[in-house]
Each structure stands twice: as structure tokens, then as C-alpha cells.
Design an enzyme around this catalytic site. Structure first.
Site, PDB file in Angstrom:
ATOM      1  N   HIS A  67      10.064 -22.002  51.622  1.00 34.03           N
ATOM      2  CA  HIS A  67      10.589 -21.368  52.835  1.00 34.03           C
ATOM      3  C   HIS A  67       9.904 -21.917  54.079  1.00 34.03           C
ATOM      4  O   HIS A  67       8.706 -22.214  54.080  1.00 34.03           O
ATOM      5  CB  HIS A  67      10.371 -19.854  52.779  1.00 34.03           C
ATOM      6  CG  HIS A  67      11.379 -19.122  51.958  1.00 34.03           C
ATOM      7  ND1 HIS A  67      12.740 -19.238  52.177  1.00 34.03           N
ATOM      8  CD2 HIS A  67      11.231 -18.250  50.921  1.00 34.03           C
ATOM      9  CE1 HIS A  67      13.389 -18.475  51.302  1.00 34.03           C
ATOM     10  NE2 HIS A  67      12.500 -17.867  50.527  1.00 34.03           N
ATOM     11  N   CYS A  94      13.911 -24.370  55.509  1.00 31.29           N
ATOM     12  CA  CYS A  94      14.608 -23.967  56.726  1.00 31.29           C
ATOM     13  C   CYS A  94      13.742 -24.232  57.946  1.00 31.29           C
ATOM     14  O   CYS A  94      12.512 -24.253  57.866  1.00 31.29           O
ATOM     15  CB  CYS A  94      14.950 -22.479  56.661  1.00 31.29           C
ATOM     16  SG  CYS A  94      16.096 -22.006  55.350  1.00 31.29           S
TER      17      CYS A  94
END
Length: 362
Positions: free
Chosen positions: A154, A210
């Protein structure tokens, strides 16, 4: 002057020191070790404590050679047991590990892999361990060296408090324990592995997360097929966009740092089965990065970037590329209904170069 390897008396990290050195300060824990340094008495190793084993813990990796070394840090985090769990990140680093060892000629003992499947507590992707690994990556780096930092997990953004971001946000990676220990922001990553890079050395960041467009905080971002390209040049051309809003140096100490990211800073990346044709989850960028380099030896940076983008675009248009996981329905709606959220691989660099004539070499 020659060099030798010694152990830090504080944290046990392997250090490269001049042959005639009588003392050295560790780049990680700042402890001063004087030589000759006798092995410590037999005692169980206590991770994070003051005790250590009868001999220093195994090095993160011995140095491969005095010149032209290849070294890599691979971090894969699935966040097991969390509602935001991923399914493809550990697969990504396993694939990247195989690729580097078997296709790119990296020595087995020069690749450090951090993942939740590791039983060695020094190789789990906690914030502390990732920090140590990044410092190890550039320790003793010299001309001719090729370094790789691959992260799959992430990513996020944080408010920028030192006014060095054009969009007002710092980009950050999420270590396994980020909920208690915090993120690793781009300023720190840049200071640790970009700024120290000496002349003649090369660093490649491969970040499948991301909000990762400028997570190495490199000064130049390659913009392809942008409005400005269409106006000033023609379709298919590119420009290097300067990402430093004021006189802040984000470059190297003479080397070249290049980063392939899964998406731009405001975009999301994908965890998918679309490319494997099975139930095996992978990151879209990691999979297509490896495929492109393997399928077309000698390709340029521009060709590599276009190959990844085209493969992901084709999969999206056919409906094959979807986000997966507990929050998939929310993220899929965001990604596939907003042009601003749909991620495409990005290229950033510490310096400008011709992406269509410069060959990609690890």
C-alpha cells in the site's frame, strides 16, 4: 586502498571498511566499533533488545565484488488479517526475486527480500527493517554498481510540511506496522537511497503501490501524451516535468536514479488476476514490467513504459483488470469511473534523458 568486511558492535550489520581502519561508525545505529573486535559471548539473540547471539546475525547480504556489484531490496506486504489486505504483493516480490536472479544476473546473496512469510524477524517488512534495508542498499556504493528497490504494497499521501511538493502532499509507503509506527515518506526515501548515490552508480526503483508517482521524490517526471506534448510536439512525444517548486535539491551525488511507479501521485494501482490467467494475484505493474523486459531484450526506457501502459490499457478496456479484496467494490468504482483515479505506470528520474534512445539496463 583495499577494504574488508567487519561487524558493527551495536546492531550486528556488516560494514565495508578500509583495510587499515582501526575504528568505524555504523551508518545505521551510529555505534563506533573498534578493531580488532572480538566475537560476543554466547547468548540468545533478542530482536530489538540489547542481547545478541554468540556470533553476529547473518548479514543482510555479503558484498558481491569490489566493482560492478548488483544489489537489491525487495519488499512485499499483503497485510494479512487486515480489512485492507492485499493478495498479490508477496507474489510480486517472489516473481521479482526470480527475475533478478535468473534473468538479470543478480547474485543470490545480493538480494534482500522482506515479506510476511519470512521467519527471520530481521526480514519482515516492518518500518525499522525497511529503513535498515534501504541503508544497506547504498552502503559502500560506488561507480558501476546497479541497485534495485522494489516495493509492492500500500501507498498513501501525507500533508507536506516542508513546502517541497508541487501538489502539497508527500507520498509515502505503508510498512507492515504503519498503524503504530507510521509511514515511510518520500523525503526519507530520497535522503536514504537517492542523495548518497555516487557518480557512475545507478538506482532503479520499481514501486507497485497507490499514490507512488513521485515516492522516490525525484525531481523530474516523464509526461507522455499530455496536453502540452500534443500542443508543442506531436502525439507520442514526452516532456520532463520539473517537480521541485523551489530551490530544493532532490537529486543524487552524481549517480542516476530512475523510478517506475504503478501510477501517478493521485491515482490507485491494481492487484489482479487479469494477466496470469489463473487465481494467482499479482500487481499489474510488476507483472507487466517483468514481461516486457523478458520479451524484448534491449528495449529502451520509453519502449518499456509504453509496453506496460498498453498492456494495462488493453486489460482495462476488456474488463479484465479489476481491483480485488475486501474494499474492492469501493475502489473499483473509484478507479473505473474517474479518469483521475485510473492508474498508469509512471517514470521519474534524477536527471533528464532521451527515453527513446537510452536502453534499459539493470
Amino acid at each position: 586502498m583495499g577494504s574488508r568486511r567487519e561487524w558493527c558492535s551495536g546492531c550486528g550489520l556488516q560494514l565495508l571498511v578500509p583495510t587499515d581502519a582501526t575504528a568505524v561508525r555504523c551508518v545505521v545505529c551510529q555505534a563506533i566499533t573498534r578493531f580488532p573486535y572480538p566475537p560476543p559471548p554466547a547468548a540468545p539473540f533478542v530482536y530489538g533488545g540489547s542481547s545478541y547471539c554468540s556470533r553476529p546475525p547473518p548479514p543482510l547480504s555479503p558484498l558481491a565484488s569490489a566493482f560492478g556489484r548488483k544489489r537489491a531490496v525487495l519488499c512485499g506486504i499483503n497485510y494479512y488479517g487486515k480489512p485492507y489486505r492485499l493478495k498479490g504483493s508477496i507474489n510480486d516480490v517472489k516473481c521479482m526475486n526470480y527475475f533478478l536472479l535468473n534473468k538479470m544476473g543478480f547474485p543470490p546473496d545480493s538480494v534482500l527480500l522482506l515479506s510476511e512469510e519470512e521467519t527471520n524477524p530481521l526480514k519482515t517488512p516492518t518500518k525499522r527493517n525497511i529503513r535498515l534495508a534501504l541503508k544497506w542498499l547504498v552502503e559502500g556504493c560506488q561507480a558501476g554498481d546497479s541497485l534495485v528497490f522494489h516495493f509492492s504494497g500500500h501507498g498513501t499521501t501525507e500533508p507536506d510540511y516542508d513546502d517541497d511538493e508541487v501538489d502539497g502532499n508527500d507520498e509515502a509507503l505503508c510498512p507492515l506496522d504503519y498503524e503504530t509506527e507510521g509511514f515511510i515518506i518520500d523525503d526519507e526515501i530520497n535522503g536514504t537511497i537517492v542523495r548518497p548515490l555516487p557518480y557512475g552508480a545507478k538506482l532503479h526503483g520499481i514501486i507497485d503501490a497507490c499514490h507512488s508517482g513521485t515516492v522516490l521524490d525525484l525531481p523530474f517526471v516523464c509526461r507522455m501524451n499530455s496536453w502540452l506534448c500534443k500542443v508543442k510536439y506531436r502525439e507520442g512525444y514526452y516532456i520532463w516535468e520539473d517537480q521541485t517548486p523551489r530551490e530544493i535539491y532532490k537529486g543524487t551525488s552524481g549517480g542516476l536514479a530512475v523510478c517506475f511507479s504503478a501510477c501517478d501521485d493521485h491515482q490507485l494501482s491494481e492487484d489482479t488476476t487479469a494477466f496470469t490467467g489463473s487465481k494467482v494475484m499479482t500487481g499489474a505493474m510488476t507483472y507487466n514490467f517483468i514481461q516486457a523486459v523478458q520479451n524484448e531484450p534491449g528495449l529502451t526506457y520509453g519502449r518499456l513504459l509504453n509496453c506496460m501502459r498498453n498492456a494495462i490499457r488493453e486489460s482495462k478496456s476488456s474488463g479484465g483488470l479489476r481491483l480485488n479484496g475486501p474494499i474492492a467494490s469501493i475502489l473499483n468504482k473509484l478507479v473505473f469511473t474517474s479518469n483521475n483515479s485510473s492508474g498508469e505506470p509512471q517514470l521519474s528520474s534524477s536527471e533528464k534523458f532521451d527515453i527513446y534512445s537510452t536502453k534499459f539496463i539493470l
